[in-house]
Design a protein around this motif. Structure first.
Motif: not given
Lengths: 325, 297
Positions: A323, A182, A157
């Motif tokens: 997310v 993502f 990340y």
């Protein structure tokens, strides 16, 4: 009945006694198994030649945060060998097992080896992946370990984030890029090894983002003809720190051997073994040829692990926000 | 057996009803069931053994006799050898108290016994970490007295006892309740001591249920993964049980060895299954014999 219970008692005692006081326990992260399978026998031999003592080194492996948690909860590890300093910091913060300045006790901030985060693609690179930007092209599926639970995922990340900011991009455009990235991740495995299995064994995804040493190992295990390593122009350097767990070694009386074991990581022999397992030696030049790659450390790009942790991975941090979208 | 006319008649109706469906429905359902069983039970079972033997017998044997594997088996046996007898004694005592006596809080006790069934094994493990961990309630005291509970053999045994707690008691309670307490009362009236009554009246009556409970306890004790994983610390050669060892091997790309050890656990399951079937068959026979005895008298 009496025979049975006394026999049982004997068994338990025997099992308990087989743990000798001189044994060391190394609590380590998930993908360092192969390295320690070679380093430990080498150290045991070295120690025997030097002191005449025969010791045994036991290994415990798991996701790095999980392992750190176990040591905090009382797993009696003499040394802890992790893939990021934050997982050793919590031994000082949460349990006072080690002093806060643990990094200054060994050479190179206690970092013996390092490995850049790189890509692994299927043979022939059918999706033509060369750079971080290629990961977010439509139709590309990316396998990354979960940044919430694994050091490997956190590095991946941060590498993606830094690939934007280190080239002069703004934090906003970095967040835009990582958010986009993502969206291309179909599953988040809990640890680095799980992500490997997903990519290599279950054949999911077009590209695996993981440590260079894991990438090399996969090619060794599954065959050179199945995968190809791809080095992006800039990436993060995952530093692997080691530390002595003071409270444990003082209680067990193993400080001398444990300290020597850690020093061995920084010796020419230890560094050469690391290089053999594709971990980049950090203190001794072993004359092993690693591909030249432009890297930044977490400290350089994010200030410190604590800062990166707070901004990105804590509950409600940027990773949680992206997310959820 | 002297079944009456009406009983025979009822049985005939029942048997005809069960097979009165059209042929295609019956065969369709049978095919469906067999296909389902094959897909979800037989194929995975076969897969374990094929994978285990993929690289040949020598690799299989080497994986099983490897030092870490042997120590994992050893630990699994120790955990079961301690957990099973303890839960046997506890289960008989609890079932005896619940089935033969009336007291306040009986239902609460039954609920308590069922607790390990309701709690996820991970939580079961974490309970012990919270209690005996370094940051837990007794952490400091245990360290001062140099007693290791979690990340050592005692923790694994405790977790195993916890998850296998209800099996024996759960098996015995309905059985003992159904049998009532007349026979015990008769034994006492005839002058038997408490222990004699337990040994000659109570236990023989529940023999098959007891064995059944022990088999289930043993199977679970050896197969438990979740709770044991939390308290184990995963030190290879020291605190790994067989299921944990399988996971480690699998994560090391050691697929053949992982399945070799897994095949041992599978064999254990198969032995358990055979024993269980035998015990059920024996239990049914002794039940029929009892019935006959009742009818004859």
């Amino acid at each position: 009945m009496r025979l049975y219970s006394s026999g049982l008692l004997w068994l338990v005692l025997w099992h308990g006694l087989s743990v000798q006081a001189a044994d060391l326990l190394n609590a380590s992260y998930d993908v360092s198994r192969e390295f320690y399978k070679e380093l430990n026998p080498a150290f045991i031999q070295y120690w025997k030649e030097k002191t005449g003592e025969t010791i045994a080194i036991n290994q415990s492996h798991g996701g790095s945060s999980k392992q750190a948690r176990a040591v905090v909860d009382g797993l009696e590890a003499d040394v802890i060998t992790m893939n990021r300093s934050a997982d050793i910091d919590i031994l000082a913060d949460k349990a006072k097992l080690i002093p806060a300045n643990w990094q200054s006790r060994l050479p190179n901030n206690s970092v013996a080896t390092a490995s850049p985060t790189v890509f692994l693609v299927r043979k022939g690179n059918p999706k033509h992946i060369k750079e971080w930007e290629d990961l977010v092209r439509s139709g590309v599926e990316v396998i990354i370990a979960n940044p919430k639970t694994s050091g490997n995922g956190k590095y991946s990340y941060l590498a993606a984030w830094g690939s934007v900011t280190q080239k002069g991009g703004s934090a906003a455009s970095a967040q835009q890029f990582v958010t986009n990235l993502f969206k291309h991740v179909p599953v988040l495995d809990a640890g680095g090894r799980g992500a490997t299995t997903t990519f290599a064994q279950r054949a999911l995804g077009d590209v695996l983002v993981t440590f260079e040493n894991e990438v090399q190992l996969i090619q060794q295990e599954f065959g050179e003809d199945k995968f190809e390593a791809v080095y992006p122009s800039i990436t993060v350097l995952a530093e692997n720190p080691v530390a002595l767990v003071d409270k444990v070694v003082d209680k067990k009386g193993t400080r001398k051997a444990a300290q020597a074991y850690l020093d061995f990581h920084f010796s020419a022999q230890g560094q050469a073994i690391a290089a053999k397992h594709y971990l980049r030696p950090q203190v001794v030049d072993t004359h092993t040829t690693f591909k030249k790659v432009n890297t930044f450390t977490v400290k350089q790009a994010f200030g410190s692990w604590a800062d990166a942790e707070k901004t990105h991975f804590n509950d409600g941090g940027i990773f949680d926000q992206i997310v959820q979208k | 057996m002297h079944a009456t006319q009406s009983q025979q008649y009822a049985a005939k109706i029942a048997s005809r009803r069960a097979t009165s469906e059209p042929v295609w429905v019956r065969y369709g359902l049978i095919t469906l069931t067999v296909a389902f069983l094959t897909l979800f039970l037989l194929v995975p079972l076969a897969a374990v053994f094929t994978e285990a033997l993929r690289k040949g017998w020598s690799v299989y044997i080497a994986a099983i006799f490897e030092a870490d594997a042997l120590s994992a088996m050893w630990l699994t046996l120790i955990a079961a050898a301690i957990a099973v007898p303890l839960n046997l004694v506890f289960g008989v005592a609890a079932a005896w108290a619940i089935a033969k006596f009336d007291f306040k809080g009986k239902h609460f006790l039954i609920t308590l016994i069922d607790l390990p069934f309701a709690v996820s094994p991970v939580i079961a493990g974490l309970i012990y970490v919270l209690m005996f961990g370094l940051q837990g309630w007794f952490g400091e005291w245990l360290i001062d007295h140099d007693i290791k509970v979690i990340f050592a053999v005692p923790g694994i045994v405790l977790a195993t006892i916890f998850v296998t707690f209800p099996f024996v008691a759960r098996e015995l309670i309905p059985l003992m309740q159904a049998q009532g307490k007349e026979e015990e009362e008769a034994a006492l009236v005839l002058g038997a001591s408490g222990l004699k009554m337990l040994w000659h009246v109570t236990l023989p009556n529940v023999k098959w249920g007891l064995i059944y409970g022990v088999i289930l306890t043993n199977a679970r004790a050896m197969g438990e993964f979740g709770a044991v994983s939390v308290v184990s610390g995963h030190i290879r050669g020291l605190t790994n049980t067989m299921p944990l060892h399988v996971e480690i091997l699998y994560n090391e790309y050691n697929y053949a060895a992982a399945f070799a050890v897994a095949s041992l656990l599978t064999l254990l399951a198969l032995v358990t299954l055979v024993l269980k079937t035998y015990v059920e068959w024996q239990a049914a026979r002794s039940a029929v014999r009892n019935e006959e005895g009742v009818i004859a008298s």
